[in-house]
Design an enzyme around this catalytic site. Sequence first.
Site, mmCIF file in Angstrom:
data_model
loop_
_atom_site.group_PDB
_atom_site.id
_atom_site.type_symbol
_atom_site.label_atom_id
_atom_site.label_comp_id
_atom_site.label_asym_id
_atom_site.label_seq_id
_atom_site.Cartn_x
_atom_site.Cartn_y
_atom_site.Cartn_z
ATOM 1 C CG HIS A 197 36.806 20.968 3.179
ATOM 2 N ND1 HIS A 197 38.340 21.184 3.716
ATOM 3 C CD2 HIS A 197 36.259 22.297 3.282
ATOM 4 C CE1 HIS A 197 38.495 22.494 3.962
ATOM 5 N NE2 HIS A 197 37.415 23.222 3.831
ATOM 6 C CD GLN A 218 48.892 38.541 13.510
ATOM 7 O OE1 GLN A 218 48.611 37.523 14.227
ATOM 8 N NE2 GLN A 218 48.017 39.499 13.022
#
Length: 304
Positions: free
Chosen positions: A119, A241
């Site tokens: 990051h 999902q």
Amino acid sequence: MAGHQNKLVDEIEKALAKSEGLALKDLLFSYKGIPYPSTVCSAETFQAMENLEARKDDIVVVSYPKCGANWLIQILHDLIFTTLQKKNETSELPFFECGDPEKYQRLKQFPSPRILATHVPYDMIPKSIFKNKAKILVLFRNPKDTAASFFHFHNNVPSIPSYSSWDEFFSEFMNGKVSWGSYFDHAVAWNKHIEDENVQILIYEDMKENLASAVKQIADFFGISPKAEQIQSIADRASFQAVRDKSQETHGSVGPILFRKGTIGDWKNLFTEAQNQQMDAKFKESLGGTKLGAMLKYDVHCKA
């Protein structure tokens, strides 16, 4: 693979345990002017990170927090295993700035191709990644959903210090005072390197819209040639999902929070009109008229 996942879960749980009982003001420390969480990062690790020895065939994933990096890492693991019939046994925390300073010695032992994620902003990335021409996937998500997801992560993980309110978090986010600093500084820096030969920009919303197309784009970038049915199979297994359903197994107790909703437009449940206007102005000032700004389709995803 199960053993690898168990080790990774242990590392994640250890990192979370360090946050227990910490106040928000004690969570962050500053390194070169940017705030980082003291539970997973340290000045010693950052100093050691400069000596990371990148390989030409490393797969580097760069993103600002809560832009979908953990999802992309899952897709890459599947793509490498399915197409190259290799296992990536890295049991470290997936982000190379997170962990102890000795992790860079351990990374030397991992077989290629390694997935290295981060990051950190552009100018903090170890120079060997550029020098050895490792390929870099840079993942972006629209800033409003990024901010909303970041807030929920802080306030839904029991062991991580919470913000007192969305308003408090929003103010800190806009001022770049959250973990890993400013979304906009991160984006502006990468916009300057959007045409670099070894850089591929991915957009979270595009991946949500057509995952099979994104998997093919990633495979092409790395010179991997899966069959059409393999691409579709990876996309099916890696739908948000599907990844969420397995998240407890892959990431431990924090999994269902790491993969919380994954929807586009959840920001509408939090932003006030004044906050909308403030971020619209900031986006225009930072990324208006840029290639990355156009790729993010701000008017489609960030206008009520």
